[in-house]
Every structure is written in structure tokens, then in C-alpha cells.
Motif scaffolding. Structure first.
Motif, PDB file in Angstrom:
ATOM      1  N   GLY A 191       0.802  -1.219   0.000  1.00  0.00           N
ATOM      2  CA  GLY A 191       0.000   0.000   0.000  1.00  0.00           C
ATOM      3  C   GLY A 191       0.832   1.264   0.000  1.00  0.00           C
ATOM      4  N   GLN A 192       1.991   1.219   0.645  1.00  0.00           N
ATOM      5  CA  GLN A 192       2.818   2.419   0.714  1.00  0.00           C
ATOM      6  C   GLN A 192       3.326   2.847  -0.661  1.00  0.00           C
ATOM      7  OE1 GLN A 192       5.473   2.942   4.279  1.00  0.00           O
ATOM      8  NE2 GLN A 192       5.021   0.780   4.547  1.00  0.00           N
TER       9      GLN A 192
ATOM     10  N   LEU B  28      -5.160  10.062   3.966  1.00  0.00           N
ATOM     11  CA  LEU B  28      -5.036   9.671   5.367  1.00  0.00           C
ATOM     12  C   LEU B  28      -6.406   9.424   5.995  1.00  0.00           C
ATOM     13  CD1 LEU B  28      -3.234   9.091   7.739  1.00  0.00           C
ATOM     14  CD2 LEU B  28      -3.179  11.539   8.263  1.00  0.00           C
ATOM     15  N   LEU B  29      -7.341  10.349   5.782  1.00  0.00           N
ATOM     16  CA  LEU B  29      -8.671  10.183   6.367  1.00  0.00           C
ATOM     17  C   LEU B  29      -9.408   9.004   5.738  1.00  0.00           C
ATOM     18  CD1 LEU B  29      -9.822  13.914   6.622  1.00  0.00           C
ATOM     19  CD2 LEU B  29      -8.887  12.460   8.423  1.00  0.00           C
ATOM     20  N   ALA B  30      -9.296   8.860   4.420  1.00  0.00           N
ATOM     21  CA  ALA B  30      -9.948   7.734   3.745  1.00  0.00           C
ATOM     22  C   ALA B  30      -9.327   6.414   4.191  1.00  0.00           C
ATOM     23  CB  ALA B  30      -9.839   7.892   2.231  1.00  0.00           C
TER      24      ALA B  30
ATOM     25  N   ALA C 296      -1.705   3.880   4.638  1.00  0.00           N
ATOM     26  CA  ALA C 296      -1.905   5.331   4.555  1.00  0.00           C
ATOM     27  C   ALA C 296      -1.460   6.013   5.841  1.00  0.00           C
ATOM     28  CB  ALA C 296      -3.374   5.641   4.272  1.00  0.00           C
ATOM     29  N   CYS C 297      -1.682   5.336   6.972  1.00  0.00           N
ATOM     30  CA  CYS C 297      -1.328   5.934   8.261  1.00  0.00           C
ATOM     31  C   CYS C 297       0.177   6.070   8.434  1.00  0.00           C
ATOM     32  CB  CYS C 297      -1.909   5.095   9.397  1.00  0.00           C
ATOM     33  SG  CYS C 297      -3.706   4.948   9.367  1.00  0.00           S
ATOM     34  N   ILE C 298       0.955   5.254   7.726  1.00  0.00           N
ATOM     35  CA  ILE C 298       2.415   5.346   7.810  1.00  0.00           C
ATOM     36  C   ILE C 298       2.969   6.298   6.764  1.00  0.00           C
ATOM     37  CG2 ILE C 298       4.579   4.077   7.603  1.00  0.00           C
ATOM     38  CD1 ILE C 298       3.217   1.617   8.569  1.00  0.00           C
ATOM     39  N   VAL C 299       2.614   6.033   5.509  1.00  0.00           N
ATOM     40  CA  VAL C 299       3.266   6.739   4.410  1.00  0.00           C
ATOM     41  C   VAL C 299       2.865   8.210   4.362  1.00  0.00           C
ATOM     42  CG1 VAL C 299       1.520   6.221   2.634  1.00  0.00           C
ATOM     43  CG2 VAL C 299       3.908   6.468   1.981  1.00  0.00           C
ATOM     44  N   VAL C 300       1.620   8.523   4.670  1.00  0.00           N
ATOM     45  CA  VAL C 300       1.187   9.917   4.605  1.00  0.00           C
ATOM     46  C   VAL C 300       1.725  10.710   5.795  1.00  0.00           C
ATOM     47  CG1 VAL C 300      -0.790  11.470   4.480  1.00  0.00           C
ATOM     48  CG2 VAL C 300      -0.857   9.293   3.278  1.00  0.00           C
TER      49      VAL C 300
END
Length: 409
Positions: free
Chosen positions: A63-64, A80-82, A116-120
């Protein structure tokens, strides 16, 4: 391109990003204490139950690579929110999974959302903080990432007194919903429209390719990837070495694991306090030197069958995560600041891929020398790649933000 001023960054931002970082760790570690129950409930094997953890990691790694450059096209808030909302939905569906096959597919989707929580979050730090301030922020995230794996199983054990693995998934879903609601109100958009790329697959692919042409970025990407070899090799094989080879009980091993996590936290906080004065380049060099020393002590300990030396070598090699990761991430993201999402995605997928390869190799054959070899190779490759691709450390550092001393000066 102008750097964001410190006064424009909300003071709560690092804490919010740290919460997203912790959520990713909790994704796998919270329900580890109830894996046997999951196995019984779904009438499956222990290997299949454990594969639910691997499915998450595969999703996070893949995903990243997509979500990082995507955030360069659509901004940081939306992915991030999605991603956090998708994370919540995936956990609710996981709690309802009737079979192990369904659960494995849902855990993979959970990993994609968690990516998303990591990469963003890394990209937001690169957007919002100049120079040494970015290093302090990355050090804070690193400290949280070190503490969370120790806290998560304890939290899981506490929750196991009241609910099973399905209930734990619901708890994680609720946590994601709350965090998303807070972020929707408090998280600023850090990538203005004029700095975004075209939201097309070709443009996103070109972003990844462009980042891979930046030699300083590749140097620090190599440093982070090499440390991933050290860290995941340790995670994958240290329990077998210390318990089967040196007779530690599971409880004693948990204390050693917690102690090494504390070492990462101490090193991360040291980096946070010194990075503005000393510079990321020098901290990275110290981290590499200490990692090499730790690998050497580990090898001597295994050779002479001395538990104290083995533990000391592991502590030193693993604590260096708190020195190398924040400083190398700061330098890598600084070298590719115009493409922070793509850069963040590459950092993540390379580290996870290296870990996926290193972990089974470190445990190969059940010999402690396998762990020594993996830790040693990772410790050596880090500084070698930095020198080979980055040239002199001073020249590899990104340009400082206005008013900040040159890294390494």
C-alpha cells in the motif's frame, strides 16, 4: 520552493501523527495474545492463524508504494482520512469473518488501509517541518513506534479478560473512527494544490522514477533498508536464539524485548534533542558506528557462549534504530522534498521488503550464527551504501532551512 514556517504548524500535529503511527502497530500486536483462540474459533491451523499477521504486513508494504505517490497528487488529508476510515470498516468486517480465508483477505485489505497511516504521516512531516524540526518529529514518531509493540500485547492481554479476538477488532475500529474524527477537525492540508502532480497513473509512476534518480535519497534509502535487515532479523530470530539457545523463559525474553524497545526510545529522544545542534549526518554516522559495534559484540557473545555479551550486542544494535531511522529519514525526505509522498512510499516498501527477507534468514537452521550474519550484514551495508551513493556525508545532506546550521557543521 518555500519552507513552511514553524509558526504555521499546529503544535498538536506531531501528537496526532504519532497516534496514527501507534494505530498501525496495534493492528497486529493487540490480538497476538488471543491467536490460539482465533485458531480454535475458525477451526484452522496455527500457521494459518499466524498468517493473519503476515497478511497485514504484506498489505502495509504494498500500500505504501501506491498511497505515497497518490498523496503527491491529491494532497495529504484525503488519503489519510480515507485510509483510516477504510481501516475501521475492514476491522468491523474482520470481526464478522466466518472463515480463515475470508479473514486473511480482509487482513490484507486492512494492511492496505493502514499503509496510509504510515506513508502519509512521513510525507506530512516533510511538508510541514523544515530541517532539524523534521528530525525531531521523526524521532518522536520513532519513539512511539518503539513503545507501541511493548504496550500493544499488554493492552491485548487486558482486553482478553473482557472480549475475544472479534471484540478486539471492534475496539480497533472504534479507535480508528475516533482518530479520524479528530484528524478531520485538526489535521491541516500540508500540500497546497500548486505543489501537486497530475492525478494520473503515468504521472505517479514518473514520480517514483524521478525519486530513484536522486543519489542522496538512494544513499539514505539504503541506510534505512539496511537497518530494516537488522531490526526484522532481530524480531524474527531473537526469541529462538535467547530461549532455545540460552535458556531464557518466555517471560524473561519479553523483558529483554521490552528493554531493547526502551533503548530505541532513549536513542530516539537523544536524536530529538541533539539533531538541531549536532546535525542528522553526524547522528547517522554515530548510529552506524554503534550498530557495527553491537554486531561485533553479538558475534563475540555467540562465539564464547556468553549471554551477557549477546544481550549487550543486541541492545546496542537495536537501540541504534533510534539514531539511524530519524536522521536517515530526515535526510532522505529532505533530498526528495518536492516528491515527499513518493519518497515516503519507497522508504516504507524497501524497509518492509528487506525485513520480510531478513526475518526468515535470521532464523534459518535454528543457529544463532544466522542471526549474527543477518545483523552483521545489515550493520555493514548501511554505512557502505551511504558512502558509495552519497559521497562525502556533508555533500549528501540536503540544503538547510533558513536560519539552520548546515548538517554536520
Amino acid at each position: 520552493m518555500s519552507e513552511p514556517a514553524a509558526r504555521d504548524v499546529p503544535r498538536h500535529l506531531v501528537l496526532l501523527l504519532a497516534a496514527f503511527t501507534a494505530l498501525v502497530v496495534f493492528t497486529t500486536d493487540v490480538y497476538m495474545p488471543v491467536l490460539p483462540t482465533l485458531q480454535d474459533d475458525l477451526a484452522t491451523s496455527a500457521a494459518a492463524a499466524a498468517a493473519t499477521l503476515s497478511a497485514v504486513l504484506v498489505g502495509v508494504a504494498g500500500g505504501q508504494a501506491v498511497l505515497g505517490p497518490l498523496s503527491d497528487a491529491v494532497g495529504r488529508r484525503l488519503p489519510l482520512l480515507a485510509g483510516a476510515l477504510a481501516y475501521a470498516v475492514a476491522h468491523v468486517l474482520s470481526a464478522l469473518a466466518p472463515t480463515i480465508e475470508t479473514l486473511l483477505a480482509l487482513r490484507f485489505l486492512t494492511g492496505l488501509a493502514a499503509a496510509a497511516c504510515i506513508v502519509v504521516t512521513r510525507a506530512i512531516v516533510a511538508d510541514a517541518y523544515p530541517g532539524a524540526a523534521a528530525g525531531r518529529a521523526f524521532a518522536t514518531l520513532g519513539a512511539v513506534a518503539a513503545v507501541a509493540p511493548v504496550v500493544a500485547p499488554l493492552l491485548g492481554g487486558f482486553l482478553a479478560r473482557f472480549t475475544g479476538w472479534r471484540g478486539m477488532f471492534v475496539v480497533l475500529a472504534c479507535a480508528a473512527v475516533v482518530l479520524t474524527a479528530v484528524a478531520a477537525r485538526a489535521l491541516p492540508e500540508t500540500l497546497p494544490p500548486e505543489r501537486r502532480i497530475a492525478p494520473r497513473p503515468g504521472a505517479i509512476a514518473r514520480e517514483l522514477g524521478a525519486v530513484l534518480t536522486v543519489r542522496p535519497f538512494l544513499a539514505y534509502l539504503g541506510a534505512i533498508t539496511a537497518l530494516g535487515v537488522v531490526l526484522f532479523g532481530y524480531i524474527g530470530a531473537s526469541s529462538f536464539v535467547l530461549q532455545d539457545g540460552f535458556g531464557l523463559t518466555p517471560q524473561q525474553y519479553s523483558y529483554v524485548f521490552a528493554l531493547n524497545a526502551v533503548g530505541i526510545v532513549i536513542a530516539s529522544m537523544t536524536t530529538r534533542h541533539l539533531i538541531a545542534r549536532v546535525g542528522s549526518v553526524r547522528i547517522l554516522a554515530v548510529g552506524h558506528a554503534a550498530s557495527l559495534l553491537g554486531a561485533a559484540i553479538l558475534a563475540v557473545g555467540v562465539a564464547v557462549d556468553a549471554l551477557a555479551l549477546v544481550m549487550a550486542g543486541l541492545f546496542l544494535a537495536i537501540a541504534c534504530v533510534g539514531l539511524v531511522i530519524p536522521s536517515a529519514t530526515t535526510l532522505a525526505m529532505g533530498a526528495a522534498r518536492d516528491r515527499a509522498g513518493a519518497a515516503s512510499g519507497l522508504l516504507g516498501i524497501c524497509q518492509f521488503t528487506a525485513g520480510a527477507i531478513a526475518s526468515p534468514l535470521a532464523g534459518a537452521g535454528g543457529s544463532p550464527w544466522s542471526l549474527v550474519a543477518v545483523v552483521g550484514v545489515g550493520a555493514v551495508l548501511g554505512p557502505v551504501v551511504v558512502v558509495a551513493l552519497g559521497g562525502r556525508a556533508r555533500g549528501a545532506a540536503p540544503a538547510p532551512a533558513p536560519g539552520e546550521a548546515l548538517e554536520g557543521d
